[in-house]
Enzyme design. Structure first.
Site, PDB file in Angstrom:
ATOM      1  N   ASP A 193       0.510   2.970  -9.685  1.00 40.39           N
ATOM      2  CA  ASP A 193       0.570   1.844  -8.739  1.00 40.39           C
ATOM      3  C   ASP A 193       0.873   2.346  -7.326  1.00 40.39           C
ATOM      4  O   ASP A 193       1.564   3.361  -7.146  1.00 40.39           O
ATOM      5  CB  ASP A 193       1.663   0.867  -9.206  1.00 40.39           C
ATOM      6  CG  ASP A 193       1.507  -0.497  -8.553  1.00 40.39           C
ATOM      7  OD1 ASP A 193       0.394  -0.807  -8.063  1.00 40.39           O
ATOM      8  OD2 ASP A 193       2.495  -1.249  -8.531  1.00 40.39           O
TER       9      ASP A 193
ATOM     10  N   ASN B  53      -6.854  -7.185 -12.779  1.00 41.67           N
ATOM     11  CA  ASN B  53      -7.329  -6.614 -11.505  1.00 41.67           C
ATOM     12  C   ASN B  53      -8.711  -7.143 -11.081  1.00 41.67           C
ATOM     13  O   ASN B  53      -9.135  -6.939  -9.943  1.00 41.67           O
ATOM     14  CB  ASN B  53      -7.367  -5.081 -11.560  1.00 41.67           C
ATOM     15  CG  ASN B  53      -5.992  -4.447 -11.530  1.00 41.67           C
ATOM     16  OD1 ASN B  53      -5.755  -3.411 -12.135  1.00 41.67           O
ATOM     17  ND2 ASN B  53      -5.053  -5.055 -10.806  1.00 41.67           N
TER      18      ASN B  53
HETATM   19  C1  IPE Z   1      -0.833  -2.397 -12.500  1.00 43.76           C
HETATM   20  O1  IPE Z   1      -0.834  -2.480 -11.120  1.00 43.76           O
HETATM   21  C2  IPE Z   1      -2.209  -2.069 -13.000  1.00 43.76           C
HETATM   22  C3  IPE Z   1      -2.656  -0.706 -12.722  1.00 43.76           C
HETATM   23  C4  IPE Z   1      -1.963   0.238 -12.181  1.00 43.76           C
HETATM   24  C5  IPE Z   1      -3.995  -0.421 -13.128  1.00 43.76           C
HETATM   25  P1  IPE Z   1      -0.991  -3.888 -10.377  1.00 43.76           P
HETATM   26  O2  IPE Z   1      -0.851  -3.595  -8.939  1.00 43.76           O
HETATM   27  O3  IPE Z   1      -2.222  -4.574 -10.806  1.00 43.76           O
HETATM   28  O4  IPE Z   1       0.246  -4.677 -10.952  1.00 43.76           O
HETATM   29  P2  IPE Z   1       1.014  -5.954 -10.387  1.00 43.76           P
HETATM   30  O5  IPE Z   1      -0.027  -6.981 -10.035  1.00 43.76           O
HETATM   31  O6  IPE Z   1       1.764  -5.494  -9.169  1.00 43.76           O
HETATM   32  O7  IPE Z   1       1.921  -6.349 -11.495  1.00 43.76           O
HETATM   33  C1  IPE Z   2      -2.957   0.721  -8.189  1.00 44.87           C
HETATM   34  O1  IPE Z   2      -2.679   0.574  -6.848  1.00 44.87           O
HETATM   35  C2  IPE Z   2      -4.433   0.740  -8.485  1.00 44.87           C
HETATM   36  C3  IPE Z   2      -4.890  -0.403  -9.259  1.00 44.87           C
HETATM   37  C4  IPE Z   2      -4.148  -1.381  -9.679  1.00 44.87           C
HETATM   38  C5  IPE Z   2      -6.285  -0.456  -9.590  1.00 44.87           C
HETATM   39  P1  IPE Z   2      -2.713  -0.839  -6.147  1.00 44.87           P
HETATM   40  O2  IPE Z   2      -4.089  -1.058  -5.611  1.00 44.87           O
HETATM   41  O3  IPE Z   2      -2.192  -1.904  -7.048  1.00 44.87           O
HETATM   42  O4  IPE Z   2      -1.727  -0.603  -4.945  1.00 44.87           O
HETATM   43  P2  IPE Z   2      -0.649  -1.634  -4.362  1.00 44.87           P
HETATM   44  O5  IPE Z   2       0.241  -2.006  -5.485  1.00 44.87           O
HETATM   45  O6  IPE Z   2      -1.420  -2.816  -3.842  1.00 44.87           O
HETATM   46  O7  IPE Z   2       0.015  -0.861  -3.291  1.00 44.87           O
HETATM   47 MG    MG Z   3      -0.282  -2.634  -7.330  1.00 43.24          MG
END
Ligand code: IPE
Ligand code: IPE
Ligand code: MG
Length: 298
Positions: free
Chosen positions: A15, A63
């Site tokens: 994340d 996502n």
């Molecule tokens: C969790 O990250 C999913 C992945 C890393 C693929 P998200 O960014 O989607 O999670 P939330 O929405 O903050 O819980």
């Molecule tokens: C994780 O990074 C990647 C995916 C969930 C696909 P994020 O894109 O969720 O990054 P933040 O949480 O918005 O910084």
């Molecule tokens: Mg995230």
């Protein structure tokens, strides 16, 4: 193999890509592109540490609610990365698998690349690298339940063991350690069944900044954990981790717990073990956080 590799199955919730880009005034897509070097690092380090099962949470069923442009970039980046790496991984003995429901929403190119990698590497045995894409823990459990119903399995035959056999990749063991970067303290619907007794480590770095030392710190923290699986603590120290000793001289200068708390010696010494282990855990964690922020340890 490193000294702290007791975890058999490690999962990374990768994340923080978006925030990494935003902090630099860049579009979120740049964060996803920067993330691949952390993926390289974690795979290499897991191999060095002899971890047999590594799972990377790449894209959740939730996502899909992101802007299509961001999703397209993620797919393209993942596809190119996989194409570049698959033969290196094959040579390293990595078996690549997918966790997550098949869907035409994943680009055709990426699906083909995943399929190719899966077929090419299926007989490898050094490490199983599972990419969780279009994965959701609840969905996985519902699909298992649906299969049991479709197969008309009698209710009395549905046990935890038989249920687990209907999850995707049934030979995948429970997750021992979940590493989630970026300061979120949640599972976000990741592998709910297999994380039932997982330990958690939450490095505060954003995923694109995740390095080998963060991975190794997580292994060290894991090695200090006392996993009880619901049982009572029977002994101190835990067989996996040596009992921390106070610095030379400190124990002599402190009054004994037994006298301070008026406890029998045996109980006081076990309580003291707990207190010290907790203190050392906290100190290790604080040190890792300071190092992460490039501040000198206290
Ligand atoms: C969790 O990250 C999913 C992945 C890393 C693929 P998200 O960014 O989607 O999670 P939330 O929405 O903050 O819980
Ligand atoms: C994780 O990074 C990647 C995916 C969930 C696909 P994020 O894109 O969720 O990054 P933040 O949480 O918005 O910084
Ligand atoms: Mg995230």
């Amino acid at each position: 193999m490193g000294a702290h590799t007791t975890a058999r199955h490690i999962a990374c919730i990768m994340d923080g890509n978006g925030r990494w880009a935003q902090q630099r005034g860049l579009p979120r897509a740049h964060g996803h592109k920067a993330a691949v070097s952390a993926v390289d690092t974690v795979i290499r380090t897991a191999l060095e540490e002899g971890i047999p099962w590594l799972t990377l949470f790449a894209f959740s069923t939730e996502n899909w609610s992101r802007p299509q442009e961001e999703i397209d970039t993620l797919m393209d980046t993942s596809c190119q990365f996989l194409r570049r790496r698959v033969h290196d991984w094959h040579r390293a003995g990595i078996r690549l698998r997918r966790l997550g429901e098949e869907t035409p929403r994943i680009s055709e190119d990426l699906r083909q690349e995943l399929q190719y990698a899966h077929q090419l590497t299926q007989d490898n045995s050094t490490m199983t690298l599972t990419v969780a894409a279009n994965h959701g823990g609840r969905g996985e459990i519902v699909r298992a339940a649906r299969t049991l119903v479709e197969q008309q399995v009698p209710a009395e035959d549905v046990t935890e063991e038989s249920f687990a056999q209907h999850l995707q990749n049934p030979d995948m063991p429970d997750v021992d350690l979940v590493i989630r970067t970026s300061g979120g303290y949640r599972l976000s619907n990741f592998a709910l069944w297999r994380c039932a007794y997982a330990e958690f480590v939450f490095p505060e770095v954003l995923w694109p900044d995740f390095r080998a030392e963060h991975f190794r710190q997580a292994l060290e923290l894991y090695a200090q954990r006392r996993r009880r699986f619901g049982g009572a603590t029977t002994s101190i120290p835990h067989p996996r981790s040596p009992q921390p000793q106070p610095p030379f001289g400190l124990a002599d200068s402190l009054p004994s717990l037994s006298s301070v708390l008026s406890l029998p010696g045996g109980i006081a010494s076990r309580l003291g073990g707990h207190l010290l282990a907790g203190l050392y855990d906290t100190a290790r964690y604080a040190k890792s956080q300071l190092e992460t922020r490039n501040e000198p340890p206290l």
